[in-house]
Design a protein around this motif. Structure first.
Motif, PDB file in Angstrom:
ATOM      1  N   UNK A 238       0.843  -1.200   0.000  1.00 25.08           N
ATOM      2  CA  UNK A 238       0.000   0.000   0.000  1.00 25.08           C
ATOM      3  C   UNK A 238       0.878   1.251   0.000  1.00 25.08           C
ATOM      4  N   UNK A 239       1.523   1.558  -1.123  1.00 28.30           N
ATOM      5  CA  UNK A 239       2.408   2.727  -1.159  1.00 28.30           C
ATOM      6  C   UNK A 239       1.677   4.038  -0.960  1.00 28.30           C
ATOM      7  N   UNK A 240       0.366   4.057  -1.258  1.00 25.05           N
ATOM      8  CA  UNK A 240      -0.454   5.242  -0.993  1.00 25.05           C
ATOM      9  C   UNK A 240      -1.579   4.785  -0.069  1.00 25.05           C
ATOM     10  N   UNK A 241      -1.306   4.714   1.245  1.00 26.20           N
ATOM     11  CA  UNK A 241      -2.258   4.101   2.171  1.00 26.20           C
ATOM     12  C   UNK A 241      -3.500   4.956   2.401  1.00 26.20           C
ATOM     13  N   UNK A 242      -4.621   4.269   2.582  1.00 20.23           N
ATOM     14  CA  UNK A 242      -5.884   4.926   2.871  1.00 20.23           C
ATOM     15  C   UNK A 242      -6.395   4.597   4.270  1.00 20.23           C
ATOM     16  N   UNK A 243      -5.655   3.814   5.043  1.00 23.58           N
ATOM     17  CA  UNK A 243      -6.108   3.425   6.371  1.00 23.58           C
ATOM     18  C   UNK A 243      -4.913   3.053   7.236  1.00 23.58           C
ATOM     19  N   UNK A 244      -5.174   2.992   8.535  1.00 28.57           N
ATOM     20  CA  UNK A 244      -4.117   2.643   9.484  1.00 28.57           C
ATOM     21  C   UNK A 244      -3.575   1.239   9.234  1.00 28.57           C
ATOM     22  N   UNK A 245      -4.461   0.290   8.938  1.00 32.75           N
ATOM     23  CA  UNK A 245      -4.010  -1.079   8.732  1.00 32.75           C
ATOM     24  C   UNK A 245      -3.181  -1.223   7.464  1.00 32.75           C
ATOM     25  N   UNK A 246      -3.447  -0.401   6.470  1.00 29.71           N
ATOM     26  CA  UNK A 246      -2.602  -0.440   5.274  1.00 29.71           C
ATOM     27  C   UNK A 246      -1.188   0.015   5.616  1.00 29.71           C
ATOM     28  N   UNK A 247      -1.070   1.043   6.452  1.00 28.92           N
ATOM     29  CA  UNK A 247       0.256   1.481   6.911  1.00 28.92           C
ATOM     30  C   UNK A 247       0.933   0.361   7.690  1.00 28.92           C
TER      31      UNK A 247
ATOM     32  N   UNK B 171       4.355   8.399   9.771  1.00 24.61           N
ATOM     33  CA  UNK B 171       2.932   8.136   9.885  1.00 24.61           C
ATOM     34  C   UNK B 171       2.633   7.805  11.346  1.00 24.61           C
ATOM     35  N   UNK B 172       1.565   8.382  11.872  1.00 26.78           N
ATOM     36  CA  UNK B 172       1.146   8.110  13.245  1.00 26.78           C
ATOM     37  C   UNK B 172      -0.088   7.214  13.205  1.00 26.78           C
ATOM     38  N   UNK B 173       0.027   6.043  13.808  1.00 24.41           N
ATOM     39  CA  UNK B 173      -1.052   5.056  13.824  1.00 24.41           C
ATOM     40  C   UNK B 173      -1.382   4.721  15.271  1.00 24.41           C
ATOM     41  N   UNK B 174      -2.653   4.772  15.613  1.00 23.68           N
ATOM     42  CA  UNK B 174      -3.094   4.520  16.983  1.00 23.68           C
ATOM     43  C   UNK B 174      -3.953   3.264  17.041  1.00 23.68           C
ATOM     44  N   UNK B 175      -3.637   2.370  17.965  1.00 21.15           N
ATOM     45  CA  UNK B 175      -4.381   1.123  18.154  1.00 21.15           C
ATOM     46  C   UNK B 175      -5.015   1.146  19.543  1.00 21.15           C
TER      47      UNK B 175
END
Length: 449
Positions: A159-168, A344-348
């Motif tokens: 996912x080089x152009x991610x649309x969601x946290x899980x893609x990142x 990228x900041x991803x929160x779980x």
């Protein structure tokens, strides 16, 4: 500043990404940006307005003069000095560039500091990987509520152009690792007084995509053996890591040298502790995060500028002894290089009804390599409990930014664990060849004997 407010440095570009459960599929218009305004793996090519983050110009693709793989990595930036140093006394001046974890470390330990160096965007992959990423990305989507991928074959950035946290997150999980490698990591649990005892391992990890006959739904194969100290030597762990772990849970086996038996080990997952970590490291903290994401709700906060460990060649210097690296409360911070980069900041956040020792986790993921560089781990009360960081460097001989080590600081116990250091060990071997039979339970049994 309101702790719930996204700092002003959070970037708006590429963040108009609405749903975190969307199964979006990028199209040819978006992939056309790769290699143009975006790098071939999806980072912004341009630098920032202040100039503290430079433009990406291809990364570090050639070893510096005098490099000898048998002697470890030469530091291409050895002559540089810190542009400034952050301590508890001046941290407010740089607050918007610091994660909560780094602020907590600065406040808790007077000896803790962060030496900030010029930023170098060294991450680079082989040209064949760039072509593969652009070709395969169009056909990949998330599946099974974000716990797997449809259309994935072998690309290192689905996912080089991610649309969601899980893609990142999946970009981190499957990032390029030169096909596979054999290495000799140490693990040190460090007490409050600075005492430690190294636990040494011999590990082989091979990506399924690099094998001629991988099984379906496989990400990688792992075989690790503890070689010292004598009290735990001989113990082995075998893992077949699925891509979708709700379709098929992680397959793991252990060899117990005392019993001389191979046993299935379904407990090697989620928040079960790594057996040699004295409870400071869970199995899903390995590689900063690994395993199934299904216990959490995932949110893509955005992209921001932050100070992160980067180009940590000084820490990898093979002339160093572990006693020079390990100190009470934290690593020797004179050996850690921090640079400004975009992450990228991803929160779980733990789902209702699920159990895990971490109620919330925040990950900071490098835009140039897709590796998690730092994370903040919160307990059930919402208190910051542990702080993780990964020490990355561009391995210019194989064009991969595999971490050289990881550390997890327990703010409540005032202890920490560091994993992966090889300063006193054998050299990592990349591009190792392996067959499926090398990662069988029978092979594990024979190796034990």
């Amino acid at each position: 500043m309101n702790k719930n407010k996204i700092p002003a440095v959070v970037l708006s570009g590429l963040i108009g990404l609405a749903s975190n459960v969307a199964l979006a599929q990028i199209d040819a218009t978006e992939t056309a940006l790769l290699g143009q305004s975006l790098t071939p793996i999806g980072a912004q090519k341009v630098g920032n307005a202040s100039g503290s983050i430079p433009a990406w110009t291809g990364g570090l693709t050639k070893p510096p003069p005098g490099f000898d793989a048998s002697k470890g990595y030469l530091d291409p930036f050895a002559g540089e000095q810190p542009t400034y140093t952050i301590t508890a006394a001046n941290m407010a001046q740089y607050a918007e560039l610091l994660s909560p974890g780094y602020k907590a470390m600065l406040q808790k330990y007077p000896s803790y500091k962060m030496n900030i160096y010029p930023s170098h965007r060294t991450a680079a992959l082989p040209q064949t990987e760039y072509a593969h990423i652009a070709q395969e990305a169009i056909g990949i989507t998330l599946a099974n509520n974000g716990n797997g991928m449809v259309g994935y074959q072998s690309t290192s950035v689905p996912f080089p152009i991610p649309h969601s946290a899980l893609e990142v997150l999946y970009n981190h999980l499957v990032r390029y690792r030169a096909g596979g490698y054999q290495y000799y990591p140490t693990e040190m649990v460090v007490q409050a007084n600075g005492s430690f005892s190294p636990v040494r391992r011999e590990v082989k990890l091979v990506m399924a995509s690099a094998m001629g006959n991988p099984e379906p739904n496989r990400l990688y194969y792992y075989l690790g053996k503890v070689t010292s100290p004598e009290s735990v030597a001989g113990g082995q762990t075998l893992v077949h890591e699925p891509i979708d772990q709700t379709q098929e849970t992680r397959l793991a086996w252990v060899y117990n040298p005392g019993q001389r038996r191979v046993l299935r080990a379904p407990e090697i997952s989620y928040d079960s502790p790594v057996s040699t970590s004295d409870g400071l490291r869970t199995n899903d903290m390995i590689d900063m995060f690994s395993g199934a994401p299904d216990k959490y709700d995932w949110k893509l906060v955005g992209k921001r500028e932050m100070l992160v460990p980067y180009n940590t060649y000084k820490l990898a210097d093979r002339s160093l002894k572990y006693g020079q690296i390990i100190q009470p409360n934290h690593l020797n911070q004179d050996l850690i290089r921090y640079e400004p980069h975009r992450v990228w900041v991803v929160e779980a956040t733990l789902k209702p009804g699920q159990r895990h020792i971490y109620a919330k986790r925040v990950f900071y993921i490098d835009e140039d390599s897709w590796g998690i560089l730092a994370s903040d781990l919160y307990d059930g009360r919402g208190e910051l409990w542990r702080v993780q960081e990964a020490h990355s460097l561009q391995r210019y001989d194989v064009l991969s930014a595999i971490h050289v080590s990881e550390v997890a600081y327990d703010l409540q116990a005032r202890r920490y664990v560091v994993y992966g250091l090889e300063n006193e060990e054998k050299i990592t071997q990349f591009g190792v060849q392996a067959a499926l039979k090398d990662f069988s339970a029978a092979a594990l049994r024979r190796s034990g004997r």
